[in-house]
Design a protein around this motif. Structure first.
Motif, short mmCIF file in Angstrom:
data_model
loop_
_atom_site.label_atom_id
_atom_site.label_comp_id
_atom_site.label_asym_id
_atom_site.label_seq_id
_atom_site.Cartn_x
_atom_site.Cartn_y
_atom_site.Cartn_z
N GLY A 71 0.82 -1.19 0.00
CA GLY A 71 0.00 0.00 0.00
C GLY A 71 0.86 1.25 0.00
O GLY A 71 2.09 1.19 0.11
N SER A 77 -3.95 2.82 7.69
CA SER A 77 -5.31 2.49 8.13
C SER A 77 -6.25 2.28 6.95
O SER A 77 -7.45 2.11 7.13
CB SER A 77 -5.86 3.62 9.01
OG SER A 77 -6.01 4.81 8.25
N ASP A 78 -5.72 2.31 5.73
CA ASP A 78 -6.48 2.36 4.47
C ASP A 78 -7.01 3.77 4.22
O ASP A 78 -7.75 4.01 3.27
CB ASP A 78 -7.64 1.37 4.43
CG ASP A 78 -7.19 -0.04 4.05
OD1 ASP A 78 -6.03 -0.21 3.63
OD2 ASP A 78 -8.01 -0.98 4.17
N ASP A 99 -2.77 -6.64 6.87
CA ASP A 99 -4.03 -6.02 7.29
C ASP A 99 -3.78 -4.57 7.70
O ASP A 99 -2.73 -4.23 8.24
CB ASP A 99 -4.62 -6.79 8.48
CG ASP A 99 -5.13 -8.17 8.10
OD1 ASP A 99 -5.48 -8.35 6.91
OD2 ASP A 99 -5.15 -9.05 8.97
N PRO A 100 -4.77 -3.69 7.45
CA PRO A 100 -4.62 -2.30 7.85
C PRO A 100 -4.55 -2.15 9.37
O PRO A 100 -5.02 -3.00 10.12
CB PRO A 100 -5.87 -1.63 7.28
CG PRO A 100 -6.86 -2.74 7.13
CD PRO A 100 -6.06 -3.96 6.80
N TYR A 117 -15.44 7.82 4.05
CA TYR A 117 -15.25 6.74 3.07
C TYR A 117 -15.94 7.21 1.80
O TYR A 117 -17.17 7.36 1.76
CB TYR A 117 -15.84 5.43 3.58
CG TYR A 117 -15.12 4.87 4.78
CD1 TYR A 117 -14.14 3.88 4.64
CD2 TYR A 117 -15.39 5.35 6.07
CE1 TYR A 117 -13.47 3.39 5.75
CE2 TYR A 117 -14.71 4.85 7.18
CZ TYR A 117 -13.76 3.87 7.01
OH TYR A 117 -13.09 3.37 8.11
N HIS A 150 -10.71 7.93 3.26
CA HIS A 150 -10.54 6.58 2.70
C HIS A 150 -11.08 6.56 1.27
O HIS A 150 -12.29 6.47 1.06
CB HIS A 150 -11.30 5.56 3.54
CG HIS A 150 -10.77 5.38 4.93
ND1 HIS A 150 -10.13 4.22 5.34
CD2 HIS A 150 -10.78 6.20 6.01
CE1 HIS A 150 -9.78 4.34 6.60
NE2 HIS A 150 -10.16 5.54 7.03
N TRP A 234 -3.96 -2.21 -4.18
CA TRP A 234 -4.32 -1.76 -2.83
C TRP A 234 -5.70 -1.13 -2.82
O TRP A 234 -6.48 -1.36 -1.89
CB TRP A 234 -3.28 -0.75 -2.34
CG TRP A 234 -3.71 -0.07 -1.07
CD1 TRP A 234 -3.59 -0.54 0.20
CD2 TRP A 234 -4.39 1.19 -0.96
NE1 TRP A 234 -4.15 0.35 1.10
CE2 TRP A 234 -4.65 1.41 0.41
CE3 TRP A 234 -4.81 2.13 -1.90
CZ2 TRP A 234 -5.30 2.55 0.87
CZ3 TRP A 234 -5.45 3.27 -1.44
CH2 TRP A 234 -5.70 3.47 -0.07
N ASP A 237 -8.20 -3.89 -2.76
CA ASP A 237 -8.21 -4.56 -1.46
C ASP A 237 -8.88 -3.70 -0.39
O ASP A 237 -9.67 -4.18 0.42
CB ASP A 237 -6.79 -4.92 -1.02
CG ASP A 237 -6.16 -6.00 -1.88
OD1 ASP A 237 -6.92 -6.70 -2.59
OD2 ASP A 237 -4.92 -6.15 -1.87
N ALA A 238 -8.54 -2.41 -0.37
CA ALA A 238 -9.11 -1.50 0.62
C ALA A 238 -10.62 -1.37 0.43
O ALA A 238 -11.38 -1.31 1.42
CB ALA A 238 -8.45 -0.12 0.53
N THR A 239 -11.06 -1.36 -0.82
CA THR A 239 -12.50 -1.28 -1.10
C THR A 239 -13.21 -2.54 -0.63
O THR A 239 -14.28 -2.48 -0.01
CB THR A 239 -12.73 -1.07 -2.61
OG1 THR A 239 -12.09 0.16 -3.02
CG2 THR A 239 -14.22 -0.98 -2.92
N ARG A 241 -12.27 -4.54 1.75
CA ARG A 241 -12.31 -4.54 3.21
C ARG A 241 -13.42 -3.62 3.72
O ARG A 241 -14.16 -3.97 4.65
CB ARG A 241 -10.95 -4.11 3.77
CG ARG A 241 -9.86 -5.15 3.65
CD ARG A 241 -8.63 -4.76 4.44
NE ARG A 241 -7.83 -3.75 3.77
CZ ARG A 241 -6.76 -3.98 3.02
NH1 ARG A 241 -6.38 -5.23 2.79
NH2 ARG A 241 -6.06 -3.00 2.48
#
Length: 310
Positions: A71, A77-78, A99-100, A117, A150, A234, A237-239, A241
């Protein structure tokens, strides 16, 4: 008699019948060989077609699905935390597959924790930003609040194949990685220049121009990061999560954008009324501490601002 042939008139009836049977047998054998040969050719052709299909599918999959990558820095923390003076909170980059790490906050400190977000193609995110950008900026600059942003990619389907949500979120991650203290400015420019849904959105050249307008310190590195979509994996992946896992400190995930949390409490009020959001922030901040524990840190004011900036 035909030259080189046999005069059938001299053969007996049985001989002629036997000759006809033999001729038919030869014809059947030749037909069988032709059919076998044709089947071999057909199966060989089908095999080549199947190989081509498998190769094509493999190329498509490998070109669209990348293995997990690291990332961006300052987004462990994302999201990226913007604090007093619009300075970003520094964090190390997440390793591939890591993991964040949720941002540690202390509501009793008097500093309000606002988490956003967002999807940069989402019109409702644009409404919230246009309405509240100015007053959030005042809270950040004074030290009354931090804002953690985010970027998500939910609306790729609404950009005519250009995957604008992913590209914009990647561009934001590039700025966070290389020039984090200009993130707030770049974030605002993405909304000021927000494209409509069901358009291709801004191309990479336009995104890089906004980066320049934000006054970043490492333009060339960010330009390459945008062109290469360095943090696309990333972003995906962040989305994932955010949409599937409970958000830190809550028991719910993102169901739509913008999702706005104030000290962990979800805001569900008007997106176009700055008074409504300001009142919610003051209410939540008041629940976190009372006069006996409050610090001299400025408290967000419930008074409306003038025309909000985008």
């Amino acid at each position: 008699m035909t030259p080189g042939g046999t005069d059938d008139s001299r053969l007996s009836k049985n001989q002629r019948r036997e000759a006809a049977r033999e001729k038919a047998k030869q014809l059947r054998e030749e037909q069988r060989k032709r059919e076998v040969r044709n089947r071999v050719i057909l199966f060989s052709s089908l095999g080549l077609v199947l190989v081509a299909i498998v190769v094509g599918v493999t190329l498509v999959i490998t070109s669209t699905i990348r293995p997990a990558g690291p990332g961006p820095a300052n987004m462990a923390s994302d999201g990226i935390v913007i604090g007093q003076g619009f300075v970003a909170q520094p964090t190390a980059a997440l390793a591939a597959g890591e993991d964040p790490i949720p941002t540690e906050t202390d509501p009793a400190s008097g500093v309000v924790d606002i988490r956003l977000y967002v999807d940069y193609l989402c019109p409702y995110c644009g409404q919230f930003e246009t309405t509240n950008n100015e007053q959030m900026g005042e809270w950040i600059d004074s030290g009354a609040a931090t804002v953690e942003i985010h970027p998500l990619s939910i609306l790729d389907r609404a950009s005519l194949g250009s995957r604008y949500s992913t590209r914009a979120a990647n561009a934001a991650a590039c700025v966070a990685n290389y020039s984090p203290d200009q993130f707030w400015a770049f974030n605002g420019l993405l909304y000021t220049n927000q494209p409509e849904e069901n358009t291709e959105g801004l191309d990479n050249a336009a995104l890089k121009d906004l980066v320049s307008q934000a006054g970043v310190t490492e333009q060339s590195s960010i330009d390459s990061c945008i062109d290469d979509t360095t943090f696309r994996g990333w972003v995906e992946d962040a989305t994932t999560r955010a949409l599937n896992d409970p958000l830190p400190g809550t028991d719910f995930s993102v169901e739509g954008t913008p999702t706005v949390l104030v000290n962990g409490q979800k805001y569900s009020g008007s997106l176009t009324d700055p008074d409504a959001f300001s009142a919610f922030v003051v209410q939540v901040a008041g629940e976190a501490y009372d006069d006996s524990t409050a610090t001299p840190t400025p408290t967000p004011s419930a008074e409306p601002t003038e025309t909000p900036a985008g």
